[in-house]
Design a protein around this motif. Structure first.
Motif, PDB file in Angstrom:
ATOM      1  N   TYR A 108      -6.181   6.785  -6.711  1.00 11.13           N
ATOM      2  CA  TYR A 108      -6.493   7.705  -5.620  1.00 11.13           C
ATOM      3  C   TYR A 108      -6.164   7.098  -4.255  1.00 11.13           C
ATOM      4  CZ  TYR A 108      -9.283   9.732  -9.392  1.00 11.13           C
ATOM      5  OH  TYR A 108      -9.694  10.248 -10.580  1.00 11.13           O
ATOM      6  N   GLU A 109      -5.794   7.977  -3.322  1.00 14.83           N
ATOM      7  CA  GLU A 109      -5.521   7.574  -1.943  1.00 14.83           C
ATOM      8  C   GLU A 109      -6.437   8.378  -1.015  1.00 14.83           C
ATOM      9  OE1 GLU A 109      -4.118   5.934   1.491  1.00 14.83           O
ATOM     10  OE2 GLU A 109      -3.772   5.281  -0.568  1.00 14.83           O
ATOM     11  N   ARG A 120      -0.277   7.602  -6.033  1.00 13.15           N
ATOM     12  CA  ARG A 120      -1.686   7.951  -6.105  1.00 13.15           C
ATOM     13  C   ARG A 120      -1.927   9.374  -5.625  1.00 13.15           C
ATOM     14  NH1 ARG A 120      -3.845   2.377  -3.531  1.00 13.15           N
ATOM     15  NH2 ARG A 120      -2.947   3.348  -1.708  1.00 13.15           N
ATOM     16  N   VAL A 124      -7.679  10.247   2.127  1.00  8.32           N
ATOM     17  CA  VAL A 124      -6.917  10.821   3.242  1.00  8.32           C
ATOM     18  C   VAL A 124      -7.815  11.263   4.396  1.00  8.32           C
ATOM     19  CG1 VAL A 124      -4.972  11.539   1.810  1.00  8.32           C
ATOM     20  CG2 VAL A 124      -6.909  13.098   2.113  1.00  8.32           C
ATOM     21  N   GLN A 151       2.105   1.827  -3.449  1.00  9.37           N
ATOM     22  CA  GLN A 151       1.057   2.360  -4.310  1.00  9.37           C
ATOM     23  C   GLN A 151       0.708   3.792  -3.943  1.00  9.37           C
ATOM     24  OE1 GLN A 151      -0.350   0.607  -7.020  1.00  9.37           O
ATOM     25  NE2 GLN A 151       1.457  -0.581  -6.496  1.00  9.37           N
ATOM     26  N   ARG A 152       0.761   4.087  -2.645  1.00 12.15           N
ATOM     27  CA  ARG A 152       0.383   5.414  -2.164  1.00 12.15           C
ATOM     28  C   ARG A 152       1.267   6.500  -2.750  1.00 12.15           C
ATOM     29  NH1 ARG A 152       0.518   4.419   3.347  1.00 12.15           N
ATOM     30  NH2 ARG A 152      -1.438   3.281   3.077  1.00 12.15           N
ATOM     31  N   ARG A 153       2.513   6.181  -2.994  1.00  8.74           N
ATOM     32  CA  ARG A 153       3.431   7.177  -3.539  1.00  8.74           C
ATOM     33  C   ARG A 153       3.024   7.616  -4.938  1.00  8.74           C
ATOM     34  NH1 ARG A 153       9.217   4.553  -3.101  1.00  8.74           N
ATOM     35  NH2 ARG A 153       8.060   2.958  -4.232  1.00  8.74           N
ATOM     36  N   LEU A 157       0.820  -1.202   0.000  1.00  6.98           N
ATOM     37  CA  LEU A 157       0.000   0.000   0.000  1.00  6.98           C
ATOM     38  C   LEU A 157       0.858   1.258   0.000  1.00  6.98           C
ATOM     39  CD1 LEU A 157      -2.843  -1.032   2.485  1.00  6.98           C
ATOM     40  CD2 LEU A 157      -2.925  -0.958  -0.014  1.00  6.98           C
ATOM     41  N   ARG A 177      -8.104   2.205  -2.064  1.00  6.74           N
ATOM     42  CA  ARG A 177      -6.809   1.780  -1.532  1.00  6.74           C
ATOM     43  C   ARG A 177      -6.194   0.657  -2.369  1.00  6.74           C
ATOM     44  NH1 ARG A 177      -9.274   2.222   3.946  1.00  6.74           N
ATOM     45  NH2 ARG A 177      -8.386   4.078   4.944  1.00  6.74           N
ATOM     46  N   PRO A 189      -4.058  12.123  -3.540  1.00  2.47           N
ATOM     47  CA  PRO A 189      -4.902  12.149  -2.333  1.00  2.47           C
ATOM     48  C   PRO A 189      -6.288  12.701  -2.632  1.00  2.47           C
ATOM     49  CG  PRO A 189      -3.274  13.917  -2.272  1.00  2.47           C
ATOM     50  CD  PRO A 189      -2.947  13.091  -3.472  1.00  2.47           C
ATOM     51  N   ARG A 195      -4.949   2.124  -8.221  1.00  2.00           N
ATOM     52  CA  ARG A 195      -3.673   2.784  -8.513  1.00  2.00           C
ATOM     53  C   ARG A 195      -3.810   4.290  -8.713  1.00  2.00           C
ATOM     54  NH1 ARG A 195       0.422  -0.642 -10.029  1.00  2.00           N
ATOM     55  NH2 ARG A 195      -0.132  -2.844 -10.238  1.00  2.00           N
TER      56      ARG A 195
END
Length: 661
Positions: A168-169, A143, A171, A139-141, A136, A163, A145, A166
Motif C-alpha cells: 500500500y501507498e 503499490r 496518499v 515501490q510506489r509503482r 520508494l 511506505r 493507494p 510492498r
C-alpha cells in the motif's frame, strides 16, 4: 526492465561498492570545491599538493565511514541516528584535511576544512536521500493507494510502515479534528471526512485504513456507517489494548470487526465479582469446548481457581480447549489443575462420579443443543439433552454439595416459538424450583441473546458468502437480533453468578437490537462491494431472502414479565418470573420423560405447551423422524386411525393426532 528496476534489484554487495565509489567522488569534489570557494586564484597553485591531499583525505574518509558503520545502513530506513553518523563522518573528514594539510606544510586555510565538511555532509546525505526516494518511487509503482483515517500517532506510524512495505501507498490523511485540516502530517495532506469521496476518486484509492485504535466502539461505529456509503474496502489496525499487550503491531491491518459495526462499548469488570466463585476453588464448566464454554474457561483461568474441570461430550472440542488452556500463562503461573473430562450431562452416573472424584464448588452449565432448526428437526433428542441433561447435572450437584450452579440460558426461552427455546425455558423452571426446594446449592440463570462468532452465527456465514461472491442469505428482511461479544457475555455470566442468592433469572443488557439486513448490507459495502438490487442492477452481491426457518422468530425478547430490577452492575438485571414448585414440576417431568422414551413427538409438544413456558409453536411438526414415519404410512394403505377420526388430515399431516402415528 528499466534502469531503475536494474538498480533496485542489484545485489547488496554491488550496491555497497557503488555507494563507496560515489562517496569517493563526493569527498574529492567537496575538498576541491572548498579550495575554489576560498581562493579566487583557482586550483593551479595547489595542483600537485592538492592532488596528493585529496587522495589521502578520500581514502581516510572512506575508512572512517566504514568504521562508523555507514555502509551497513539500509537506505530505505534512514533515520536521525543515520544522519548523526554521516555528520560524524563529515566532521572527521574535516579534521583529516587539517591533519594532512599540516603534515604537508599548511598550504590551506582552516576555513577550507570547514567548507569541505559542510559540503561533504550535504553531498553524502543528498545522495542517500536521492537513492531512498528512487527506491520508494520504484515501490510506489507497484503499490495500491490508500487513505488513512486518523492523523494521530498511530496514523503516522502506519503511514511510515506502509511506505516501507510492498502493498500500500498512503496518499492522504482524513481526520475529524478541524485543527488539522489543510496541514501536512508526515508529508501527507490532512482532509476533513466530507472530502473522502473526492479523495477516493482523485487518487483511485483501493482502501481506507482506520488508524484510530483508542476510539470507543460507538465512535468507530459512527465512522464505519459513514464509510459504508462509499462501497470501498475498509480495514483497521489493532486496538490499543492489543498493541500495548504485544499481541499485535500498528502496521498489522485487519478486516473491520463486527463489534465495531455494532458500536457496543465494553464495560469494566468488577474484580470482586469476577473471582468470588472462582479464586482458589474447584470449578466445573459443562460444554467447555463450545463458544461460550471455552470463553468461560479462559476467563476463569485468569481468576486463578485451584482446579478447572472441562466437561464435554465432543472429543475434538475438549482436546482443543485443553491444549489452549495448558498454554495459557495463568496455568503455569498459578499452578491451576486443568482436567479434561469426556462425558455427557445426560449420564447421571458419570456426573455423580465426577462430583465424587473432585470437590466441585462452582458449576457453569453451558452444555446444550442450541441451534434452533436442528432441535426442531430432532425434537426428542433436543429436549432430552437440554431438559433432562440439566436435571441430572443439577441433582448430582445438589448431592455433591456444590455451592453455586450457574445455568447459561438464552433469549429464545422468552415466549418461545421453537422447541429449543421451550426446552431452555423448562430448564430455567427446573433451576427455579430446585432453588426453592430448600437445597444448599445456589441456583441462578443468566439469559442473553446471540454472541458474535459463535458456531452457527450469521456473521461468519455472511463473511464466507461475501468471499465466495454471494449471494448473501438473510431469512427475512425485517428479522432483528440482539448481539454481544463472546468475551463480554462470559464476563457477565461470571459476575451475575457471583450476585446470586438463589433462584434469580439474570438478564444481560444486550443494547439495541440489530436488523440483520442492515448488518449484511454494511458488511458487503465495507468489503468494497455494492449490493445488487433493483436500484443497483450492476451491483456485486445480491441479498436473497430464504424465509424464516422452522421455529424462528422475527424478533427476540429478553424479559417475560415487567418485574425487573437492576443490580450493582450496569449491564445485569434480575427478573422475577413465574414457575412451578418442585412437586408439581417433578410430576410433569415424569410425564415428559415417558413421552420421550416412547418417541411420542406429539405428546412431547403437547406437554411443552401445557407447562408455564408460553410456548406457541410457529410451525407444524418439523421433526425428521416424525415426518418420515408419517410419509411411510401415507405411502402405503390408509393407516389405522383415519377411519375412526383419531387422525385429522385437514391440517398438517398428523398434527392434530390424539395419539402417535
Amino acid at each position: 526492465m528499466t534502469w531503475l528496476d536494474a538498480l533496485m534489484t542489484m545485489p547488496r554487495h554491488r550496491k555497497r561498492h557503488l555507494l563507496q565509489l560515489i562517496d569517493a567522488l563526493t569527498v574529492a569534489m567537496s575538498l576541491n570545491l572548498a579550495v575554489l570557494l576560498h581562493w579566487d586564484t583557482g586550483l593551479a597553485p595547489f595542483a600537485t599538493s592538492l592532488w596528493f591531499l585529496t587522495g589521502l583525505v578520500t581514502v581516510a574518509t572512506l575508512a572512517c565511514f566504514h568504521w562508523l558503520g555507514i555502509y551497513r545502513l539500509v537506505l530505505r530506513y534512514m533515520n536521525p541516528s543515520a544522519v548523526l553518523s554521516l555528520g560524524t563522518g563529515a566532521l572527521v573528514s574535516s579534521l583529516l584535511v587539517l591533519l594532512f594539510d599540516g603534515m604537508m606544510g599548511g598550504l590551506l586555510s582552516p576555513s577550507v576544512a570547514v567548507i569541505h565538511g559542510l559540503a561533504l555532509l550535504v553531498g553524502v546525505g543528498g545522495v542517500r536521500y536521492a537513492l531512498r526516494e528512487l527506491y520508494l518511487v520504484s515501490q510506489r509503482r507497484q503499490r495500491r493507494p490508500v487513505v488513512i483515517y486518523g492523523a494521530g500517532a498511530a496514523g503516522c506510524e502506519l503511514a511510515s510502515a506502509l511506505r516501507h512495505g510492498r502493498e500500500y501507498e498512503p496518499v492522504a490523511f482524513i481526520d475529524d479534528w478541524r485543527g488539522l485540516e489543510g496541514t501536512l502530517v508526515d508529508g501527507l495532506h490532512v482532509h476533513q471526512p466530507c472530502d473522502l469521496e473526492t479523495l477516493v476518486d482523485e487518487h483511485r484509492a483501493a482502501m481506507v485504513l482506520l488508524a484510530i485504535p483508542s476510539a470507543t466502539r460507538s465512535r468507530r461505529r459512527e465512522i464505519l456507517q459513514r464509510l459504508s456509503t462509499l462501497s470501498i474496502p475498509v480495514q483497521t489496525i489493532p486496538g490499543s489494548a492489543d498493541v500495548i499487550a504485544g499481541n499485535a503491531s500498528i502496521s498489522e491491518v485487519r478486516d473491520v470487526a463486527v463489534e465495531d459495526l455494532l458500536g457496543r462499548d465494553p464495560v469494566p469488570q468488577f474484580p470482586d465479582l469476577m473471582d468470588a466463585n472462582i479464586r482458589g476453588k474447584s470449578v466445573m464448566v459443562t460444554g467447555a469446548g463450545g463458544s461460550i464454554g471455552s470463553e468461560l474457561c479462559r476467563q476463569i483461568i485468569d481468576q486463578q481457581p485451584a482446579r478447572l474441570l472441562l466437561v464435554d461430550n465432543c472429543e475434538f472440542a475438549l482436546f482443543s480447549i485443553e491444549q489452549e488452556l495448558l498454554g495459557h500463562p495463568g496455568v503455569g503461573r498459578s499452578g491451576v489443575e486443568v482436567k479434561p473430562l469426556l462425558a455427557s450431562i445426560q449420564h447421571r452416573d458419570a456426573m455423580a462420579a465426577i462430583f465424587d472424584g473432585f470437590e466441585v464448588h462452582t458449576v457453569y452449565h453451558a452444555a446444550a443443543y442450541k441451534h434452533v432448526p436442528m432441535v426442531e428437526y430432532n425434537l426428542i433428542e433436543g429436549v432430552r439433552n437440554n431438559v433432562f441433561g440439566t436435571l441430572k447435572l443439577a441433582r448430582s450437584a445438589i448431592s455433591a454439595g456444590v455451592e453455586t450452579f450457574v445455568m447459561v440460558s438464552t433469549d429464545k426461552a422468552v415466549r418461545p416459538t421453537n422447541a429449543m427455546g421451550a426446552s431452555k425455558r423448562l430448564t430455567e423452571l427446573i433451576c427455579q424450583a430446585l432453588a426453592r426446594s430448600g437445597c444448599a446449592t445456589r441456583f441462578c440463570m443468566v439469559r442473553f441473546g446471540n454472541v458474535l462468532g459463535s458456531s452457527g452465527s450469521v456473521v461468519p456465514s455472511f463473511r464466507e458468502q461475501i468471499e465466495r461472491g454471494g449471494p448473501v442469505k438473510v431469512t427475512h428482511p425485517e428479522i432483528t437480533r440482539y448481539f454481544m461479544t463472546i468475551p463480554e457475555a462470559a464476563q457477565l455470566v461470571i459476575q451475575a453468578g457471583a450476585m446470586a442468592r438463589g433462584g434469580e433469572v439474570f438478564v444481560l443488557d444486550m443494547g439495541e437490537p440489530v436488523r440483520i439486513q442492515d448488518l449484511a448490507v454494511n458488511m458487503i459495502r465495507l468489503s468494497g462491494l455494492e449490493v445488487k438490487d433493483s436500484e443497483h442492477p450492476d451491483g456485486d452481491i445480491e441479498i436473497v431472502h430464504t424465509g424464516l426457518r422452522p421455529g424462528e422468530k422475527l424478533f427476540e425478547e429478553l424479559l417475560i414479565g415487567e418485574a425487573v430490577s437492576g443490580t450493582r452492575h450496569d449491564r445485569i438485571m434480575t427478573s422475577r418470573e413465574p414457575f412451578w414448585e418442585w412437586p408439581r414440576l417433578e410430576a410433569f417431568l415424569q410425564e415428559l420423560d415417558r413421552a420421550l422414551g416412547a418417541s411420542d413427538h406429539l405428546e412431547v409438544r403437547r406437554l411443552l405447551q401445557s407447562a408455564p413456558l408460553a410456548y406457541h409453536p410457529a410451525d407444524s411438526m418439523a421433526d425428521l423422524v416424525w415426518q418420515a414415519r408419517n410419509d411411510r404410512l401415507l405411502a402405503g394403505n390408509v393407516p389405522a386411525g383415519i377411519e375412526d377420526g383419531t387422525i385429522d388430515l385437514s391440517g398438517p399431516v398428523g398434527l392434530h393426532s390424539s395419539k402417535p402415528v
